[in-house]
Scaffold this motif. Sequence first.
Motif, PDB file in Angstrom:
ATOM      1  N   ASP A  18     -68.623  45.792 112.575  1.00  0.00           N
ATOM      2  CA  ASP A  18     -69.663  46.759 112.230  1.00  0.00           C
ATOM      3  C   ASP A  18     -69.051  47.850 111.369  1.00  0.00           C
ATOM      4  OD1 ASP A  18     -71.638  45.486 113.531  1.00  0.00           O
ATOM      5  OD2 ASP A  18     -71.650  46.786 115.307  1.00  0.00           O
ATOM      6  N   ASN A  19     -69.695  48.171 110.268  1.00  0.00           N
ATOM      7  CA  ASN A  19     -69.273  49.280 109.403  1.00  0.00           C
ATOM      8  C   ASN A  19     -68.026  49.020 108.555  1.00  0.00           C
ATOM      9  OD1 ASN A  19     -71.395  51.008 110.218  1.00  0.00           O
ATOM     10  ND2 ASN A  19     -70.262  51.490 112.090  1.00  0.00           N
ATOM     11  N   VAL A  20     -67.497  47.816 108.580  1.00  0.00           N
ATOM     12  CA  VAL A  20     -66.333  47.520 107.731  1.00  0.00           C
ATOM     13  C   VAL A  20     -66.531  46.183 107.016  1.00  0.00           C
ATOM     14  CG1 VAL A  20     -63.834  47.235 107.609  1.00  0.00           C
ATOM     15  CG2 VAL A  20     -64.817  48.756 109.341  1.00  0.00           C
ATOM     16  N   TYR A  21     -66.416  46.236 105.703  1.00  0.00           N
ATOM     17  CA  TYR A  21     -66.578  45.035 104.876  1.00  0.00           C
ATOM     18  C   TYR A  21     -65.327  44.870 104.002  1.00  0.00           C
ATOM     19  CZ  TYR A  21     -71.545  45.729 105.983  1.00  0.00           C
ATOM     20  OH  TYR A  21     -72.734  45.909 106.634  1.00  0.00           O
ATOM     21  N   ALA A  22     -65.056  43.635 103.610  1.00  0.00           N
ATOM     22  CA  ALA A  22     -63.904  43.406 102.731  1.00  0.00           C
ATOM     23  C   ALA A  22     -64.119  42.166 101.886  1.00  0.00           C
ATOM     24  CB  ALA A  22     -62.636  43.255 103.566  1.00  0.00           C
ATOM     25  N   ILE A  23     -63.387  42.108 100.787  1.00  0.00           N
ATOM     26  CA  ILE A  23     -63.291  40.858 100.017  1.00  0.00           C
ATOM     27  C   ILE A  23     -61.820  40.465 100.052  1.00  0.00           C
ATOM     28  CG2 ILE A  23     -63.622  39.713  97.796  1.00  0.00           C
ATOM     29  CD1 ILE A  23     -65.707  41.839  97.114  1.00  0.00           C
ATOM     30  N   ILE A  83     -56.299  44.726 107.220  1.00  0.00           N
ATOM     31  CA  ILE A  83     -56.701  44.133 105.941  1.00  0.00           C
ATOM     32  C   ILE A  83     -55.503  44.259 105.002  1.00  0.00           C
ATOM     33  CG2 ILE A  83     -58.370  44.153 104.050  1.00  0.00           C
ATOM     34  CD1 ILE A  83     -60.245  45.769 105.976  1.00  0.00           C
ATOM     35  N   PRO A  84     -54.944  43.123 104.569  1.00  0.00           N
ATOM     36  CA  PRO A  84     -53.777  43.171 103.688  1.00  0.00           C
ATOM     37  C   PRO A  84     -54.193  43.370 102.234  1.00  0.00           C
ATOM     38  CG  PRO A  84     -54.324  40.890 104.163  1.00  0.00           C
ATOM     39  CD  PRO A  84     -55.358  41.738 104.889  1.00  0.00           C
ATOM     40  N   GLY A  85     -53.233  43.658 101.365  1.00  0.00           N
ATOM     41  CA  GLY A  85     -53.508  43.738  99.929  1.00  0.00           C
ATOM     42  C   GLY A  85     -53.816  42.362  99.367  1.00  0.00           C
ATOM     43  N   HIS A  86     -53.192  41.336  99.960  1.00  0.00           N
ATOM     44  CA  HIS A  86     -53.428  39.937  99.571  1.00  0.00           C
ATOM     45  C   HIS A  86     -53.375  39.087 100.836  1.00  0.00           C
ATOM     46  CE1 HIS A  86     -52.883  40.799  95.236  1.00  0.00           C
ATOM     47  NE2 HIS A  86     -52.015  41.702  95.670  1.00  0.00           N
ATOM     48  N   GLY A  87     -54.225  38.079 100.900  1.00  0.00           N
ATOM     49  CA  GLY A  87     -54.275  37.240 102.103  1.00  0.00           C
ATOM     50  C   GLY A  87     -55.419  37.677 102.995  1.00  0.00           C
TER      51      GLY A  87
END
Length: 276
Positions: free
Chosen positions: A8-13, A206-210
């Motif tokens: 909830d409240n956190v999204y990422a690509i 949440i990593p910079g890559h991966g």
Amino acid sequence: MSIEKVKDNVYAITDGSTRGNVAAYVLPTQIVFVDSGMHIPLIKKFREYIEKETGKKASTLFITHEHGDHVFGNQIFEDCEIITSELANEAMIKSKQNDWTPINIEEWKKNAEDPTALEGLQIVFPNKTFADEYEMVDGDVKIIVKRTGGHTEGSSYVYCPNYKVMFGGDNLFNHSFPWGGTPTADPLKWIKALEEYLSLDVEHYIPGHGSTSDKKPLEEFRAYLNKVVTLMQDMFVEGKSEEEILEAADKIGYYPPRREQWKALTLKRWYDVVLN
Ligand SMILES: [Zn+2]
């Protein structure tokens, strides 16, 4: 591009479509984005999607560090506060002078997997900087940004204790060998940063890559880095040559890098720092 709802409240690509990962923390009255990737049309879509989904507006973009695959979407947030560490900002200014020349940018556009990724690129600099730490409070939700160094001297993480989520930038390359060959990369600061990350109350890194993870990939990476540093120090004391030390370090098992040349350049940089 797939938009991941981390919680909830956190999204990422994190699927690689934007090169560097990007994230959005939805706060009570505003949305805070972290990093802007290297694909302008997708970043525009990401911002529009989150704003529509939540009915809130983007106010802030935090930049973890100065590399192009984390800042080339900044122009989508030109109306926001764009915040990074002083050192990352200085490094961006240097890159603009030396590497991000019109000729190089044309070259990247030509070679990009998606030729539209950098169409209309304008380098947009942060409009606010901090030395070591920055805090933001919205209602009962807090965002803590802290510079640790590691991948680059200006590298920071963006942590929300309420949501138990942390964006580690390129101090985290989950399940792959990291890029650590930049002139300010520092494996000792990197280990300290990982220890700090692991000490925080975090459920999703949440990593910079991966891909997004729990603590496990961080523990693996910390163990690997410790092994490399200890081996370099021990072999140096035994009087081994640089070549022998780098060869032995190369044999320590870990995930492969995303680009073949990264490993040798990274180990060489770490050697220079550890045995300086
Ligand atoms: Zn980077």
